[in-house]
Scaffold this motif. Structure first.
Motif, PDB file in Angstrom:
ATOM      1  N   ARG A 329       0.834  -1.203   0.000  1.00 48.24           N
ATOM      2  CA  ARG A 329       0.000   0.000   0.000  1.00 48.24           C
ATOM      3  C   ARG A 329       0.871   1.257   0.000  1.00 48.24           C
ATOM      4  O   ARG A 329       1.949   1.288   0.584  1.00 48.24           O
ATOM      5  CB  ARG A 329      -0.901   0.030   1.243  1.00 48.24           C
ATOM      6  CG  ARG A 329      -2.002  -1.033   1.241  1.00 48.24           C
ATOM      7  CD  ARG A 329      -3.071  -0.682   0.221  1.00 48.24           C
ATOM      8  NE  ARG A 329      -4.223  -1.561   0.263  1.00 48.24           N
ATOM      9  CZ  ARG A 329      -4.361  -2.650  -0.466  1.00 48.24           C
ATOM     10  NH1 ARG A 329      -3.387  -3.026  -1.285  1.00 48.24           N
ATOM     11  NH2 ARG A 329      -5.453  -3.390  -0.391  1.00 48.24           N
ATOM     12  N   TRP A 330       0.376   2.287  -0.662  1.00 46.80           N
ATOM     13  CA  TRP A 330       1.008   3.609  -0.708  1.00 46.80           C
ATOM     14  C   TRP A 330       0.911   4.263   0.665  1.00 46.80           C
ATOM     15  O   TRP A 330      -0.151   4.218   1.309  1.00 46.80           O
ATOM     16  CB  TRP A 330       0.270   4.435  -1.733  1.00 46.80           C
ATOM     17  CG  TRP A 330       1.025   5.529  -2.405  1.00 46.80           C
ATOM     18  CD1 TRP A 330       2.353   5.561  -2.694  1.00 46.80           C
ATOM     19  CD2 TRP A 330       0.471   6.744  -2.915  1.00 46.80           C
ATOM     20  NE1 TRP A 330       2.659   6.723  -3.358  1.00 46.80           N
ATOM     21  CE2 TRP A 330       1.527   7.467  -3.505  1.00 46.80           C
ATOM     22  CE3 TRP A 330      -0.818   7.290  -2.937  1.00 46.80           C
ATOM     23  CZ2 TRP A 330       1.334   8.709  -4.110  1.00 46.80           C
ATOM     24  CZ3 TRP A 330      -1.015   8.508  -3.545  1.00 46.80           C
ATOM     25  CH2 TRP A 330       0.049   9.213  -4.115  1.00 46.80           C
ATOM     26  N   ASP A 331       1.996   4.858   1.129  1.00 39.92           N
ATOM     27  CA  ASP A 331       1.990   5.580   2.400  1.00 39.92           C
ATOM     28  C   ASP A 331       1.432   6.983   2.158  1.00 39.92           C
ATOM     29  O   ASP A 331       2.101   7.835   1.567  1.00 39.92           O
ATOM     30  CB  ASP A 331       3.408   5.649   2.968  1.00 39.92           C
ATOM     31  CG  ASP A 331       3.455   6.222   4.383  1.00 39.92           C
ATOM     32  OD1 ASP A 331       2.499   6.930   4.772  1.00 39.92           O
ATOM     33  OD2 ASP A 331       4.443   5.962   5.089  1.00 39.92           O
ATOM     34  N   LEU A 332       0.204   7.220   2.600  1.00 41.80           N
ATOM     35  CA  LEU A 332      -0.474   8.488   2.311  1.00 41.80           C
ATOM     36  C   LEU A 332       0.089   9.646   3.110  1.00 41.80           C
ATOM     37  O   LEU A 332      -0.099  10.813   2.741  1.00 41.80           O
ATOM     38  CB  LEU A 332      -1.975   8.352   2.600  1.00 41.80           C
ATOM     39  CG  LEU A 332      -2.724   7.269   1.817  1.00 41.80           C
ATOM     40  CD1 LEU A 332      -4.193   7.252   2.211  1.00 41.80           C
ATOM     41  CD2 LEU A 332      -2.578   7.481   0.314  1.00 41.80           C
ATOM     42  N   ILE A 333       0.788   9.361   4.200  1.00 43.53           N
ATOM     43  CA  ILE A 333       1.272  10.411   5.097  1.00 43.53           C
ATOM     44  C   ILE A 333       2.682  10.859   4.738  1.00 43.53           C
ATOM     45  O   ILE A 333       3.041  12.030   4.894  1.00 43.53           O
ATOM     46  CB  ILE A 333       1.228   9.921   6.563  1.00 43.53           C
ATOM     47  CG1 ILE A 333      -0.212   9.584   6.956  1.00 43.53           C
ATOM     48  CG2 ILE A 333       1.806  10.957   7.515  1.00 43.53           C
ATOM     49  CD1 ILE A 333      -0.342   8.958   8.329  1.00 43.53           C
ATOM     50  N   TYR A 460     -11.596  -2.063  -7.325  1.00 43.80           N
ATOM     51  CA  TYR A 460     -10.373  -1.264  -7.456  1.00 43.80           C
ATOM     52  C   TYR A 460     -10.018  -0.581  -6.126  1.00 43.80           C
ATOM     53  O   TYR A 460     -10.898  -0.136  -5.375  1.00 43.80           O
ATOM     54  CB  TYR A 460     -10.547  -0.185  -8.515  1.00 43.80           C
ATOM     55  CG  TYR A 460     -10.427  -0.656  -9.942  1.00 43.80           C
ATOM     56  CD1 TYR A 460     -10.263  -1.996 -10.271  1.00 43.80           C
ATOM     57  CD2 TYR A 460     -10.477   0.255 -10.992  1.00 43.80           C
ATOM     58  CE1 TYR A 460     -10.157  -2.408 -11.586  1.00 43.80           C
ATOM     59  CE2 TYR A 460     -10.373  -0.133 -12.309  1.00 43.80           C
ATOM     60  CZ  TYR A 460     -10.207  -1.469 -12.610  1.00 43.80           C
ATOM     61  OH  TYR A 460     -10.107  -1.868 -13.909  1.00 43.80           O
ATOM     62  N   ASN A 461      -8.723  -0.451  -5.892  1.00 40.14           N
ATOM     63  CA  ASN A 461      -8.219   0.347  -4.777  1.00 40.14           C
ATOM     64  C   ASN A 461      -8.059   1.784  -5.261  1.00 40.14           C
ATOM     65  O   ASN A 461      -7.125   2.101  -6.003  1.00 40.14           O
ATOM     66  CB  ASN A 461      -6.873  -0.202  -4.298  1.00 40.14           C
ATOM     67  CG  ASN A 461      -6.288   0.602  -3.155  1.00 40.14           C
ATOM     68  OD1 ASN A 461      -6.811   1.655  -2.774  1.00 40.14           O
ATOM     69  ND2 ASN A 461      -5.187   0.132  -2.603  1.00 40.14           N
ATOM     70  N   ILE A 462      -8.961   2.652  -4.853  1.00 40.90           N
ATOM     71  CA  ILE A 462      -8.922   4.043  -5.319  1.00 40.90           C
ATOM     72  C   ILE A 462      -8.450   4.998  -4.223  1.00 40.90           C
ATOM     73  O   ILE A 462      -8.647   6.206  -4.315  1.00 40.90           O
ATOM     74  CB  ILE A 462     -10.298   4.489  -5.853  1.00 40.90           C
ATOM     75  CG1 ILE A 462     -11.373   4.368  -4.766  1.00 40.90           C
ATOM     76  CG2 ILE A 462     -10.683   3.690  -7.088  1.00 40.90           C
ATOM     77  CD1 ILE A 462     -12.698   4.992  -5.171  1.00 40.90           C
ATOM     78  N   VAL A 463      -7.793   4.450  -3.199  1.00 34.93           N
ATOM     79  CA  VAL A 463      -7.323   5.272  -2.087  1.00 34.93           C
ATOM     80  C   VAL A 463      -5.809   5.213  -1.939  1.00 34.93           C
ATOM     81  O   VAL A 463      -5.144   6.262  -1.929  1.00 34.93           O
ATOM     82  CB  VAL A 463      -7.994   4.849  -0.762  1.00 34.93           C
ATOM     83  CG1 VAL A 463      -7.436   5.667   0.412  1.00 34.93           C
ATOM     84  CG2 VAL A 463      -9.502   5.009  -0.852  1.00 34.93           C
ATOM     85  N   ASP A 464      -5.241   4.017  -1.788  1.00 35.49           N
ATOM     86  CA  ASP A 464      -3.808   3.917  -1.482  1.00 35.49           C
ATOM     87  C   ASP A 464      -3.121   2.840  -2.307  1.00 35.49           C
ATOM     88  O   ASP A 464      -2.281   2.095  -1.809  1.00 35.49           O
ATOM     89  CB  ASP A 464      -3.591   3.673   0.008  1.00 35.49           C
ATOM     90  CG  ASP A 464      -4.258   2.402   0.525  1.00 35.49           C
ATOM     91  OD1 ASP A 464      -4.962   1.740  -0.268  1.00 35.49           O
ATOM     92  OD2 ASP A 464      -4.065   2.078   1.712  1.00 35.49           O
ATOM     93  N   ALA A 465      -3.457   2.772  -3.608  1.00 36.18           N
ATOM     94  CA  ALA A 465      -2.770   1.838  -4.501  1.00 36.18           C
ATOM     95  C   ALA A 465      -1.325   2.266  -4.693  1.00 36.18           C
ATOM     96  O   ALA A 465      -0.990   3.457  -4.633  1.00 36.18           O
ATOM     97  CB  ALA A 465      -3.492   1.776  -5.851  1.00 36.18           C
TER      98      ALA A 465
END
Length: 545
Positions: A329-333, A460-465
């Motif tokens: 997962r992409w690190d959003l922070i 689909y993962n539309i938040v943290d792909a």
């Protein structure tokens, strides 16, 4: 005397922000001088003519930081034309420097040419490699390490040391013989082994100090083989892939497909008790398992490791691989190349302007086997597309619209600046595919077995792909990506499997400026795309222009 006026809090904040922006935009000019030549080496015990850079195989690490301007002067001492491409480096606004066959004329034998490009808004782990004539089968590759600006902290403690770890399959046959076989319709054989940093079993050594933490930047630089990477007794904390920081998770082993790069943190043991440890890169989804073996050595290690190699996943365990890919997962922070968090870009809310379904296959065209995308195998002309466009020498191009399929054609997808593409890679074959797009990162929003259809969008993962530039597609399966076309230029979309690419599995995405309905043309300003380089090499129909 005028009294001294103290700044208000808002003025102080404004000044501070201004200084931060100046610091953020800071960059350096870096100069590299590389001579590309042959050397007789035997990584797996069989003498072979290897392509070296400044006498090194792999070539020197290209170290740089966000926004640096890199100048690489390449002297071609081979007996064949040569180009270098920079896998994962986005060449913002500057596809003139991309180093592939439809953006650049080759550097002829005995000549030199200087690539000059800015590493605009990028950090991460990448690699370079030769892009013409199957030269990659003879080496010529090396690591690229792009560091954060000092003002933007990395989202983990500073490692004690960085190590480049280049893993890949290796073929003892001469690259010219392999190339001739491909041209005669004979595919590449099984590899003869796996190299780690250009070395055979137990030759690549990595020195660890007790309790220190190391960053390993691992790239699969091979021709066709997916690899599983692991270190005996040392779990790996995955932190980054191809310029994106990830949610940090521990893995005992990582599947790394052709063309992909990862960064992991590995913490050395407090006490090695005289032991050394295996580093393993083993083949995946092959009939026979090959293993590249390196050695983790401590100050008190007594000789090489003993005992069996650490176990990896089952040779044909696809479920392990796809579930591992889905776990990332992409690190959003975290902040990457810019001060703002990665997650401030909400890719899942952007309207899609176009969907492409790209199906790979292998077909017979003109009595020879070729690799295709939607039934078309790419056909190169005598002049790069980039020069044909610039000098307005364009011919009618085709994309999935040939009168008879399969066929050979110059496949181009035309798009406009800021278009938002949804691309589905569909794989009907029994081998893993690996796809790369120059000039961009994209979001890997979904992958699954079988045929893709519209219903798959619901998952689909539309938040943290994960945002990256190379993605795998498993056998009889699909992978979907989302990508904003915010980089004007002509960009190569290709199979990372060397034989597929060499035999036509590629196309180009030509991203133009916004359409001007009054003049009936696209507008491209100097701000949006770099001008033609002063030192551009001209060839083919552009040779005398």
């Amino acid at each position: 005397m005028n009294p001294i006026r103290l700044l208000t809090s808002s003025e102080l904040c404004l000044c501070t922000c201004f200084l931060l922006v100046l610091f953020y935009r800071g960059w350096s000019q870096l100069f590299y001088d590389w001579t590309v030549s042959y050397s007789q080496l035997a990584p797996l015990g069989v003498d072979k003519q290897v392509i070296v850079i400044n006498g090194m195989f792999p070539g020197p690490v290209l170290y740089a930081s966000t926004n640096d301007v890199v100048n690489v002067s390449i002297h071609n001492n081979l007996r064949e034309p040569f180009l270098m491409t920079w896998n994962g480096v986005q060449m913002r606004k500057n596809s003139w420097q991309d180093g592939v066959q439809e953006t650049n004329c080759p550097i002829l034998p005995g000549q030199n040419w200087t690539y000059s490009f800015q590493l605009k808004d990028q950090i991460g782990s990448f690699f370079y490699f030769p892009s013409l004539l199957l030269h990659k089968a003879a080496g010529g590759y090396g690591a690229i390490h792009l560091n954060n600006l000092p003002i933007i902290p990395i989202p983990f403690p500073q490692p004690y040391k960085d190590y480049a770890v280049l893993i890949g399959d290796w073929f003892n046959a001469d690259y010219r013989d392999l190339r001739a076989s491909l041209e005669n319709g004979v595919f590449l054989p099984h590899p003869d082994g796996i190299l780690i940093n250009g070395l055979g079993p137990n030759q690549a050594r990595f020195e660890f100090e007790p309790s220190a933490t190391y960053r390993l930047r691992i790239s699969n630089v091979g021709l066709k083989t997916s690899l599983n990477f692991r270190i005996e007794g040392h779990p790996m904390l995955l932190v980054e892939t191809e310029g994106s920081y990830l949610i940090q998770q521990y893995y005992d082993s990582l599947d790394i497909h052709v063309g992909q790069s990862y960064s992991v943190l590995v913490t050395a043991k407090n006490q090695a008790n005289g032991k050394s440890y295996y580093m393993v890169a083993s083949s995946r989804f092959t009939i026979l398992e090959h293993s590249g073996i390196g050695v983790i050595h401590y100050p008190d290690s007594a000789g090489d490791p003993v005992g069996p190699l650490p176990l990896g996943p089952g040779l044909s365990n696809y479920n392990f691989s796809i579930e591992q890919a889905r776990s990332m997962r992409w690190d959003l922070i975290a902040s990457a190349a810019r001060p703002n968090p990665q997650g401030s870009y909400h890719y899942g809310t952007i309207p899609i302007t176009r969907t492409l379904i790209l199906e790979n296959n292998v077909m017979v065209i003109g009595s020879k086997r070729r690799f295709t995308i939607n039934g078309i195998s790419f056909m190169h002309s005598d002049t790069p597309l980039k020069l044909l466009d610039y000098f307005q020498l364009n011919e009618e191009s085709k994309y999935a619209a040939a009168a008879v399929l399969p066929s050979s054609a110059t496949s181009i997808v035309d798009a406009f600046y800021r278009d938002f593409f949804h691309i589905v890679f569909q794989n009907p074959l029994l081998e893993v595919q690996s796809w790369h797009i120059d000039g961009y990162n994209f979001f890997v929003v979904g992958m699954g077995w079988g045929l893709w259809d519209e219903s798959k969008k619901a998952g689909y993962n539309i938040v943290d792909a994960v945002s990256r530039s190379t993605v795998q597609v498993y056998p009889l399966s699909w992978t979907a990506i989302l990508m904003e076309l915010d980089n004007i230029g002509t960009w190569n979309l290709r199979s990372q499997n060397a034989e597929n690419w060499y035999l036509g599995q590629e196309l180009y995405i030509r991203v133009k400026g916004v359409w001007n309905w009054l003049d009936e043309q696209s507008d491209i300003s100097a701000r949006d795309e770099a001008p033609i380089p002063d030192n551009v090499i001209k060839c083919g129909r552009a040779a005398d222009l």
